[in-house]
Enzyme design. Sequence first.
Site, PDB file in Angstrom:
ATOM      1  CB  ILE A  79      -0.967   0.002   1.206  1.00  7.69           C
ATOM      2  CG1 ILE A  79      -1.718  -1.331   1.296  1.00  7.69           C
ATOM      3  CG2 ILE A  79      -1.960   1.153   1.086  1.00  7.69           C
ATOM      4  CD1 ILE A  79      -2.622  -1.472   2.512  1.00  7.69           C
ATOM      5  CG  ASP A  90       9.807  -0.373   4.169  1.00  4.18           C
ATOM      6  OD1 ASP A  90       8.736  -0.229   3.556  1.00  4.18           O
ATOM      7  OD2 ASP A  90      10.170  -1.472   4.663  1.00  4.18           O
ATOM      8  CG  ASN A 113       6.256  -8.539   4.130  1.00  5.00           C
ATOM      9  OD1 ASN A 113       6.665  -9.530   3.503  1.00  5.00           O
ATOM     10  ND2 ASN A 113       4.975  -8.292   4.294  1.00  5.00           N
ATOM     11  CB  SER A 166      -7.699  -3.335   9.483  1.00  4.10           C
ATOM     12  OG  SER A 166      -8.363  -4.495   9.038  1.00  4.10           O
ATOM     13  CB  THR A 213      -9.549  -6.632  11.247  1.00  3.49           C
ATOM     14  OG1 THR A 213      -9.609  -7.847  11.961  1.00  3.49           O
ATOM     15  CG2 THR A 213      -8.572  -5.715  11.928  1.00  3.49           C
ATOM     16  CE1 TYR A 238      -2.717  -6.279  10.632  1.00  2.00           C
ATOM     17  CE2 TYR A 238      -4.899  -7.260  10.590  1.00  2.00           C
ATOM     18  CZ  TYR A 238      -4.009  -6.324  10.128  1.00  2.00           C
ATOM     19  OH  TYR A 238      -4.401  -5.428   9.175  1.00  2.00           O
ATOM     20  CE  LYS A 293      -3.006  -2.554  11.196  1.00  2.00           C
ATOM     21  NZ  LYS A 293      -2.016  -1.552  10.780  1.00  2.00           N
ATOM     22  CG  LEU A 303      -9.085 -14.848  -2.703  1.00  2.00           C
ATOM     23  CD1 LEU A 303      -8.995 -16.368  -2.709  1.00  2.00           C
ATOM     24  CD2 LEU A 303     -10.542 -14.403  -2.521  1.00  2.00           C
ATOM     25  CB  VAL A 320     -12.744 -22.044  -2.166  1.00  2.00           C
ATOM     26  CG1 VAL A 320     -13.886 -21.173  -1.659  1.00  2.00           C
ATOM     27  CG2 VAL A 320     -12.269 -21.575  -3.537  1.00  2.00           C
ATOM     28  NE  ARG A 340     -13.009 -11.379   4.467  1.00  2.00           N
ATOM     29  CZ  ARG A 340     -13.797 -12.288   5.056  1.00  2.00           C
ATOM     30  NH1 ARG A 340     -15.111 -12.277   4.842  1.00  2.00           N
ATOM     31  NH2 ARG A 340     -13.276 -13.205   5.848  1.00  2.00           N
ATOM     32  N   GLY A 373     -10.989 -18.427  12.212  1.00  2.00           N
ATOM     33  CA  GLY A 373     -10.906 -16.972  12.388  1.00  2.00           C
ATOM     34  C   GLY A 373     -11.538 -16.162  11.274  1.00  2.00           C
TER      35      GLY A 373
HETATM   36  C1  UD1 Z   1      -7.991 -10.300   6.817  1.00  2.00           C
HETATM   37  C2  UD1 Z   1      -8.526  -9.118   7.582  1.00  2.00           C
HETATM   38  C3  UD1 Z   1      -7.836  -7.858   7.211  1.00  2.00           C
HETATM   39  C4  UD1 Z   1      -6.355  -8.020   7.257  1.00  2.00           C
HETATM   40  C5  UD1 Z   1      -5.953  -9.137   6.322  1.00  2.00           C
HETATM   41  C6  UD1 Z   1      -4.456  -9.297   6.365  1.00  2.00           C
HETATM   42  C7  UD1 Z   1     -10.914  -9.323   8.090  1.00  2.00           C
HETATM   43  C8  UD1 Z   1     -12.297  -9.056   7.623  1.00  2.00           C
HETATM   44  N1  UD1 Z   1      -9.942  -8.912   7.293  1.00  2.00           N
HETATM   45  O1  UD1 Z   1      -8.506 -10.224   5.532  1.00  2.00           O
HETATM   46  O2  UD1 Z   1      -8.187  -6.841   8.102  1.00  2.00           O
HETATM   47  O3  UD1 Z   1      -5.726  -6.841   6.887  1.00  2.00           O
HETATM   48  O4  UD1 Z   1      -6.587 -10.329   6.764  1.00  2.00           O
HETATM   49  O5  UD1 Z   1      -4.039 -10.514   5.894  1.00  2.00           O
HETATM   50  O6  UD1 Z   1     -10.671  -9.848   9.145  1.00  2.00           O
HETATM   51  N2  UD1 Z   1      -9.523 -17.282   0.963  1.00  2.00           N
HETATM   52  C9  UD1 Z   1      -9.634 -18.533   0.378  1.00  2.00           C
HETATM   53  N3  UD1 Z   1      -8.492 -19.188  -0.001  1.00  2.00           N
HETATM   54  C10 UD1 Z   1      -7.251 -18.653   0.203  1.00  2.00           C
HETATM   55  C11 UD1 Z   1      -7.141 -17.364   0.802  1.00  2.00           C
HETATM   56  C12 UD1 Z   1      -8.305 -16.728   1.178  1.00  2.00           C
HETATM   57  O7  UD1 Z   1     -10.734 -19.049   0.176  1.00  2.00           O
HETATM   58  O8  UD1 Z   1      -6.258 -19.310  -0.134  1.00  2.00           O
HETATM   59  C13 UD1 Z   1     -10.755 -16.560   1.324  1.00  2.00           C
HETATM   60  C14 UD1 Z   1     -10.895 -16.273   2.802  1.00  2.00           C
HETATM   61  O9  UD1 Z   1     -11.556 -17.307   3.442  1.00  2.00           O
HETATM   62  C15 UD1 Z   1     -11.696 -14.970   2.783  1.00  2.00           C
HETATM   63  C16 UD1 Z   1     -11.282 -14.286   1.479  1.00  2.00           C
HETATM   64  O10 UD1 Z   1     -10.691 -15.302   0.681  1.00  2.00           O
HETATM   65  O11 UD1 Z   1     -13.049 -15.280   2.687  1.00  2.00           O
HETATM   66  C17 UD1 Z   1     -10.276 -13.181   1.683  1.00  2.00           C
HETATM   67  O12 UD1 Z   1      -9.207 -13.673   2.464  1.00  2.00           O
HETATM   68  P1  UD1 Z   1      -7.862 -12.831   2.676  1.00  2.00           P
HETATM   69  O13 UD1 Z   1      -7.370 -12.300   1.384  1.00  2.00           O
HETATM   70  O14 UD1 Z   1      -6.932 -13.661   3.491  1.00  2.00           O
HETATM   71  O15 UD1 Z   1      -8.326 -11.561   3.503  1.00  2.00           O
HETATM   72  P2  UD1 Z   1      -9.206 -11.474   4.856  1.00  2.00           P
HETATM   73  O16 UD1 Z   1      -9.050 -12.682   5.663  1.00  2.00           O
HETATM   74  O17 UD1 Z   1     -10.559 -11.027   4.472  1.00  2.00           O
END
Ligand code: UD1
Length: 339
Positions: free
Chosen positions: A13, A32, A36, A126, A128, A151, A155, A202, A219, A233, A299
């Site tokens: 970001i 920085d 990471n 966040s 979160t 984490y 925040k 994701l 998924v 999301r 979580g």
């Molecule tokens: C979470 C936090 C966010 C934080 C971020 C940092 C929440 C709402 N958000 O984001 O504040 O900054 O982590 O890492 O708590 N998914 C899959 N397969 C994968 C990876 C993810 O299905 O391999 C799904 C997850 O279940 C989720 C979505 O994709 O439903 C997004 O996941 P991800 O990108 O990890 O972000 P959050 O968990 O939403």
Amino acid sequence: MKKILVTGGAGFIGSHTVVELQQRGYEVFIVDNLSNSNPDVIDNIAKITDIKPVFGKVDVAVKDELFGFLKQHPGIESVIHFAASKAVGESVEQPLKYYRNNINGLINVLEAMKEFGIKNLVFSSSCTVYGQPEKLPVTENSPIQPALSPYGNTKQINEEIIHDFIAVNKGINSICLRYFNPIGAHPSGLIGELPIGVPANLIPYITQTAAGIRECLSVFGNDYNTPDGTPIRDYIDIVDLANAHIAAINRMEQGKQKSALEFFNVGTGNGLTVLQLISAFEKATGVKLNYKIVGRRAGDIEKVWANTDLANKELGWKAQVPIEETLRNAWRWQQKLAK
Ligand code: UD1
């Protein structure tokens, strides 16, 4: 030229925000610790903007390092504080690392603001902090819920520290931006996300699977109470997100705040399920994605997306980049990384 400090400016970001700041005439100073991120990011920022930002390899959690840098670079008026550890799973395994980096880092930044006369702070918060909101879309007035990870807790604690600090330091202003899910990459293809190891998030997992680096995307669960059973999301384009920081800085510089500390949701206002995002990716890129449904990830919350009315009205900011374009940018960046 207005001088601005960007902590964590080599990160995902941070780097995109530095580009937008430079393109609007700010003189940017990056600190920085590169824990990471990669020093090449600084050169790539300069390739986009033709301006090399001042860079210091500084750990903001170490006060002397931050203060030493600021002594060398007087006249900074504002700071955007990105530098922090951000992996939810790792924070459960190594809580003290998260409390040390994220809490000490902020305290040092606030002390530096007092010491060096820095007036404005934008803080990376966040969504979160809302946990699983009862009402959707979630507004800034929704209750803050107990954090699900160290984490997330950092925040929340950081927002509280800023609140208490602002209350007794007249003339210092802050805006906390509560990000939803930042994704994408710069359209130039020169900067983007640099996940180290197996991605936890994701989009990097999707792009690495599409590139053949990972065999199959898991998924995490399709038994949630959502239209297709997968979690929802609010995925926000990284350049849109960067621009929210510019709007926040301008608001403070122009004295437009309603109070010295404000909070804004930064999202699109639209929720997408995981399966909707996968199909948008396939449509945008023409690449078929190998995925399978597995069990829920511990979580994870079921659904969250932003009410962005406040940011739209008060910051004069709105997400603009269509999701397909965001996903194409993420894919272009992945292909470049693979080379
Ligand atoms: C979470 C936090 C966010 C934080 C971020 C940092 C929440 C709402 N958000 O984001 O504040 O900054 O982590 O890492 O708590 N998914 C899959 N397969 C994968 C990876 C993810 O299905 O391999 C799904 C997850 O279940 C989720 C979505 O994709 O439903 C997004 O996941 P991800 O990108 O990890 O972000 P959050 O968990 O939403």
